[in-house]
Scaffold this motif. Structure first.
Motif: not given
Length: 339
Positions: A133-134, A214-216, A272-274, A322-325
């Protein structure tokens, strides 16, 4: 410094309960009389009254959760049967109910609206889930966990800074769920596992009923943190990723270590990318005070990647993250007022 566990259990937790008992018969009257006077002298749509009420509500909410968990501990034979499945299920149900109550109050008091574009429970795979997650704005971790509990009752596994254990309810609850608190390297005793080792241990124990959160980014975005992260990428020889991080204006370059550890510990997990937006401008206490009452809409969007979609090679996995971000950044930009 964080006090020892026995101090938190014997001193801090009872102190919160005692404070709540004292506040229950007096808070409403105090809010009506004193809060009414404050709203005349402090502009901002009853902001002083709202803040006072939320603080009082949180203390009572914390105390209620503590009393409920004490009851569960007694029901488990004063801790003798805490390894039974019902004990964990009871804490998941308790967390779901307490968060539902919390957000009902937040929506009413702060006039927050939450719009969701998330996978339905039926679309989640029969596998563990790693949530990336962001991190933007106060309380976003509460929102993520609330939504996870609403998705087929997934038990949230979270890795947090150890200072979060100053909150007695969070301390007790998450120490009874598959979560962990990590001490920063600057004050971590020798031999104690760091974040990467802790994430790997929790991920290895995930079941189909769990979701590791996780909050990368590691914290809310600020100009200084963003610049430091880009410079760190350059020092490590990742020039391409540094340039990509410079192009992403609404997010920070994500740390890869925790994500690597999660996927190594649970290689069959879905991801799951949030993304969410609405609270990112609230960084300091002054920002929060200025925005009260908030009258904001929090919009949340998620992308589900099935098991096996994440590359196994470390360099490819870093590029994938990084592509997801970049996807998150593009999504936030499109929803910004200037877009």
């Amino acid at each position: 410094m964080l006090p020892p566990r026995w101090v938190r259990r014997v001193v801090l937790a009872p102190l919160v309960v005692a404070l709540a008992v004292l506040m229950v018969p007096t808070t409403l009257m105090f809010a009506i009389v004193v809060g009414g006077v404050l709203t005349w002298v402090v502009p901002g749509g009853l902001r002083a009254l709202r803040l006072l009420w939320m603080a009082a509500f949180y203390v009572v909410w914390d105390a209620t959760a503590l009393l409920a968990m004490f009851g569960l501990w007694l029901a488990a034979g004063c801790g003798l049967f805490t390894d039974r499945p019902w004990y964990r299920r009871a804490h998941v149900r308790l967390a779901r109910g307490m968060l539902a109550l919390f957000f009902w109050q937040v929506r009413w008091t702060l006039r927050l609206r939450i719009q969701l574009d998330l996978p339905s429970p039926g679309t989640l795979p029969d596998a563990p889930v790693v949530v990336l997650s962001r991190h933007a704005g106060p309380g976003d971790s509460f929102i993520i966990v609330d939504r996870l509990l609403g998705l087929s009752g997934r038990a949230p596994a979270i890795v947090l800074k150890d200072t979060m254990q100053w909150d007695p309810a969070i301390d007790v609850l998450l120490n009874r769920l598959p979560s962990a608190f990590v001490t920063p390297a600057s004050r971590r005793p020798a031999g104690r596992p760091g974040a990467r080792e802790t994430v790997h241990r929790i991920a290895a124990g995930l079941t189909v009923d769990d979701a590791l959160v996780l909050f990368p980014e590691g914290g809310n975005i600020t100009p200084r943190r963003r610049a430091e992260r880009i410079e760190a990428l350059r020092r490590a020889g990742h020039e391409t990723l540094a340039r990509q991080a410079e192009e992403m204006t609404e997010v920070m370059a994500p740390h890869v270590g925790g994500f690597d550890a999660a996927m190594e510990g649970s290689p069959d997990a879905a991801v799951l990318v949030v993304a969410h937006t609405g609270l990112e401008r609230l960084v300091t206490v002054r920002d929060v005070w200025r925005e009260l009452p908030m009258d904001k809409t929090i919009t949340m969007r998620a992308w589900l990647h099935p098991a096996g979609a994440v590359p196994t090679a470390q360099d490819a996995r870093r590029t994938w993250l990084f592509d997801q971000w970049r996807t998150i950044d593009d999504w936030v930009v499109r929803r910004s007022p200037a877009a």
